[in-house]
Each structure stands twice: as C-alpha cells, then as structure tokens.
Design an enzyme around this catalytic site. Sequence first.
Site, PDB file in Angstrom:
ATOM      1  N   ASP A  42       0.819  -1.222   0.000  1.00 16.40           N
ATOM      2  CA  ASP A  42       0.000   0.000   0.000  1.00 16.40           C
ATOM      3  C   ASP A  42       0.856   1.278   0.000  1.00 16.40           C
ATOM      4  O   ASP A  42       1.971   1.282   0.519  1.00 16.40           O
ATOM      5  CB  ASP A  42      -0.901  -0.019   1.249  1.00 16.40           C
ATOM      6  CG  ASP A  42      -2.025   0.991   1.144  1.00 16.40           C
ATOM      7  OD1 ASP A  42      -2.352   1.421   0.030  1.00 16.40           O
ATOM      8  OD2 ASP A  42      -2.573   1.356   2.206  1.00 16.40           O
ATOM      9  N   HIS A  59       2.337   3.190  -8.901  1.00 20.09           N
ATOM     10  CA  HIS A  59       2.148   1.741  -9.089  1.00 20.09           C
ATOM     11  C   HIS A  59       3.372   1.145  -9.787  1.00 20.09           C
ATOM     12  O   HIS A  59       3.845   0.075  -9.435  1.00 20.09           O
ATOM     13  CB  HIS A  59       0.879   1.474  -9.899  1.00 20.09           C
ATOM     14  CG  HIS A  59      -0.375   1.911  -9.190  1.00 20.09           C
ATOM     15  ND1 HIS A  59      -0.639   1.570  -7.878  1.00 20.09           N
ATOM     16  CD2 HIS A  59      -1.437   2.665  -9.595  1.00 20.09           C
ATOM     17  CE1 HIS A  59      -1.804   2.092  -7.516  1.00 20.09           C
ATOM     18  NE2 HIS A  59      -2.302   2.773  -8.528  1.00 20.09           N
ATOM     19  N   LEU A 153      10.761 -20.437  -3.195  1.00 18.86           N
ATOM     20  CA  LEU A 153       9.683 -19.578  -2.686  1.00 18.86           C
ATOM     21  C   LEU A 153       8.399 -19.749  -3.505  1.00 18.86           C
ATOM     22  O   LEU A 153       8.447 -19.787  -4.730  1.00 18.86           O
ATOM     23  CB  LEU A 153      10.149 -18.114  -2.791  1.00 18.86           C
ATOM     24  CG  LEU A 153       9.129 -17.038  -2.420  1.00 18.86           C
ATOM     25  CD1 LEU A 153       8.964 -16.945  -0.917  1.00 18.86           C
ATOM     26  CD2 LEU A 153       9.548 -15.674  -2.979  1.00 18.86           C
TER      27      LEU A 153
HETATM   28  C1  IPE Z   1      -5.338  -2.575   0.281  1.00 25.46           C
HETATM   29  O1  IPE Z   1      -5.035  -1.245   0.019  1.00 25.46           O
HETATM   30  C2  IPE Z   1      -5.358  -3.364  -0.977  1.00 25.46           C
HETATM   31  C3  IPE Z   1      -4.089  -3.498  -1.660  1.00 25.46           C
HETATM   32  C4  IPE Z   1      -2.940  -3.024  -1.287  1.00 25.46           C
HETATM   33  C5  IPE Z   1      -4.146  -4.262  -2.863  1.00 25.46           C
HETATM   34  P1  IPE Z   1      -6.189  -0.159  -0.188  1.00 25.46           P
HETATM   35  O2  IPE Z   1      -5.517   1.119  -0.461  1.00 25.46           O
HETATM   36  O3  IPE Z   1      -7.183  -0.645  -1.170  1.00 25.46           O
HETATM   37  O4  IPE Z   1      -6.876  -0.168   1.250  1.00 25.46           O
HETATM   38  P2  IPE Z   1      -7.726   0.943   1.999  1.00 25.46           P
HETATM   39  O5  IPE Z   1      -8.810   1.386   1.072  1.00 25.46           O
HETATM   40  O6  IPE Z   1      -6.790   2.055   2.353  1.00 25.46           O
HETATM   41  O7  IPE Z   1      -8.242   0.251   3.226  1.00 25.46           O
HETATM   42  C1  IPE Z   2      -1.652   0.194  -3.278  1.00 24.86           C
HETATM   43  O1  IPE Z   2      -1.429   1.545  -3.336  1.00 24.86           O
HETATM   44  C2  IPE Z   2      -1.977  -0.407  -4.620  1.00 24.86           C
HETATM   45  C3  IPE Z   2      -3.362  -0.900  -4.726  1.00 24.86           C
HETATM   46  C4  IPE Z   2      -4.272  -0.817  -3.804  1.00 24.86           C
HETATM   47  C5  IPE Z   2      -3.738  -1.522  -5.969  1.00 24.86           C
HETATM   48  P1  IPE Z   2      -2.625   2.586  -3.355  1.00 24.86           P
HETATM   49  O2  IPE Z   2      -3.021   2.842  -4.759  1.00 24.86           O
HETATM   50  O3  IPE Z   2      -3.719   2.141  -2.448  1.00 24.86           O
HETATM   51  O4  IPE Z   2      -1.898   3.859  -2.751  1.00 24.86           O
HETATM   52  P2  IPE Z   2      -2.520   4.904  -1.757  1.00 24.86           P
HETATM   53  O5  IPE Z   2      -3.024   4.156  -0.563  1.00 24.86           O
HETATM   54  O6  IPE Z   2      -3.630   5.600  -2.495  1.00 24.86           O
HETATM   55  O7  IPE Z   2      -1.379   5.817  -1.422  1.00 24.86           O
HETATM   56 MG    MG Z   3      -4.096   2.447  -0.486  1.00 26.17          MG
END
Ligand code: IPE
Ligand code: IPE
Ligand code: MG
Length: 265
Positions: A42, A59, A153
């Site tokens: 995240d 990403h 792994l």
């Molecule tokens: C959790 O992150 C899902 C992934 C990293 C794939 P999100 O960014 O979707 O989670 P929330 O919305 O902050 O809980």
């Molecule tokens: C995690 O990073 C990737 C996915 C959930 C696919 P985010 O896209 O949630 O990044 P933030 O949380 O908005 O910074």
């Molecule tokens: Mg996120």
Amino acid sequence: MLGNWLNFWRVRKNKSDSDMVRELYKLLDTDRLPRHVAIIMDGNGRWATRRGLPRAMGHRAGVESLREIVRTCSSLGIQYLTVYAFSTENWKRPAEEVSILMDLLVEYLKNELHELNQNNVRIKAIGRIEELPQKAREELDSSAERTQTNKGLTLNLALNYGGRNEITEAVRKIALEVASGALKPEGIDEHVIDMHLYTSGIPDPDLLIRPSGELRISNFLLWQAAYAEFWYSPVLWPDFRKVHLLEAIVDYQRRQRRFGGLKPK
Ligand code: IPE
Ligand code: IPE
Ligand code: MG
C-alpha cells in the site's frame, strides 16, 4: 537486551541502508525465519502524489519494490510470500487506474518470469481470478504453469482478493457438499474450512506487513491471519526495500508468540 535493542534503533538514523542491511543480517536468526510472510502493498498513490506525479507512476515504482522483496525472500529461503496486489474493493477506483494496474501485472509477469524461474520461485494467484481481464488471466495461467515445478519460494499474488469473499465462497462449497451428502454438518471443522480457502495447503502467515502507515487489515487474509504477527511501517510501498523487510523479520524474531497459551513458541 531490550536496552541494546532500543539503542540499536536509535543509532539507525546515522547509518546508510547498506550498513543497516549488514547489521540486520548479523541479528537475523536464519533457523527461525517466518515460513510465510504476507504484505499489503500500500501507498503507491501517495508516493506519486507527493512527487507531483500521476498515481500510475506510484504503481510502476511499486513493482520495483516487489521485485526486490521477492528476491530477498527467495534468497533468505522463506517458503511463502503472499502479496496483496488488488482487492475485491479496488474495482471502486477509476476504470483507467484499474486498467493500468492490470497492464502492470501482465508486464511484471512477462518481464520477471525468467528471473523467477532462475530463482526457483513458483507463482500462484489467489482471488477471483476468473473476473480479471482475459490478458491478465492468460498471463497468470501461463506463469503458474511455467513455474509449477519450482521448489523454492511460492509467490502468491492476491488479485481481486477479499477475505470475506474467500470465506463466503468456502461456505458455499461446504454447503454444497453437505447438501449432496458428501459431508456431515458435524464434520465441518477448522481444517475443513482451511481446505476450502484459496490458501489450502499453505501454512498461515507468520508475519503480516503493512507499509504506508495505515493500521487496518483491509479485507486481507481474514481467516489465515488469526495469529499473524503484525508489522506496520510509515514507509510507502515504492520506498519499501530489503532493509525494511529485514527490520520486520528481526523484530518478528524478538516477539513471543503464545497462541493463547502461557509459554512462548
Ligand atoms: C489494500 O489497500 C489493498 C491493496 C494493497 C491491494 P487499499 O488502499 O485498497 O486499502 P484501503 O482502502 O486504504 O483500506
Ligand atoms: C496500493 O497503493 C496499490 C493498490 C491498492 C492496488 P494505493 O493505490 O492504495 O496507494 P494509496 O493508498 O492511495 O497511497
Ligand atoms: Mg491504499
């Protein structure tokens, strides 16, 4: 002991990452590695926004972190790494972002397959894979097939994954077995539920890592994480490197896991 430990972290500020990696390797007990590490990848969006970049760049940068963490887990001899790449809730995002994420997945699998094979890594996808775009499904199938005999792994890619959905699906399958007479209601125990999850046959995660400073589980491995040790870090996923993984593992090794009992295991 604890004094030394705190002091060690206090001096960290003056050390480079490579110094820290060296120190952490000395502290690491290779006989007590977590068997299964799970990571909620995240913070990509925030990483990009803070730099004035489009979220997609975050990403893309996150893929570099994944590469380094897979390499590190593999060379340490960790058996299972499960990474949360796309949740059942992430469809709520703009279609363009979803599409970029799916393209990045395909690109990652294509670019990495050779190295993953060289490092003996086996790829597995968990989640509602059948709902992913065709290109992503095909690439996942082919990567899983082409790495299926690897014995190092196991890299579980959690895609269109949701813990509640996984449990719901398991309940549905079990209900069908009961309805057909193949299973008695009293035969349903934790093992039976385990066997109907995507992670069937895989040990529960020992260590669950969430970067980006969020303190929540976001529907990840709800059943399996019952006794996982949590490690939270403010570092955003694109900045997450080997040094952070080693910190998490060293910290994990200093904890007492009691599983509800009195003696540490
Ligand atoms: C959790 O992150 C899902 C992934 C990293 C794939 P999100 O960014 O979707 O989670 P929330 O919305 O902050 O809980
Ligand atoms: C995690 O990073 C990737 C996915 C959930 C696919 P985010 O896209 O949630 O990044 P933030 O949380 O908005 O910074
Ligand atoms: Mg996120």
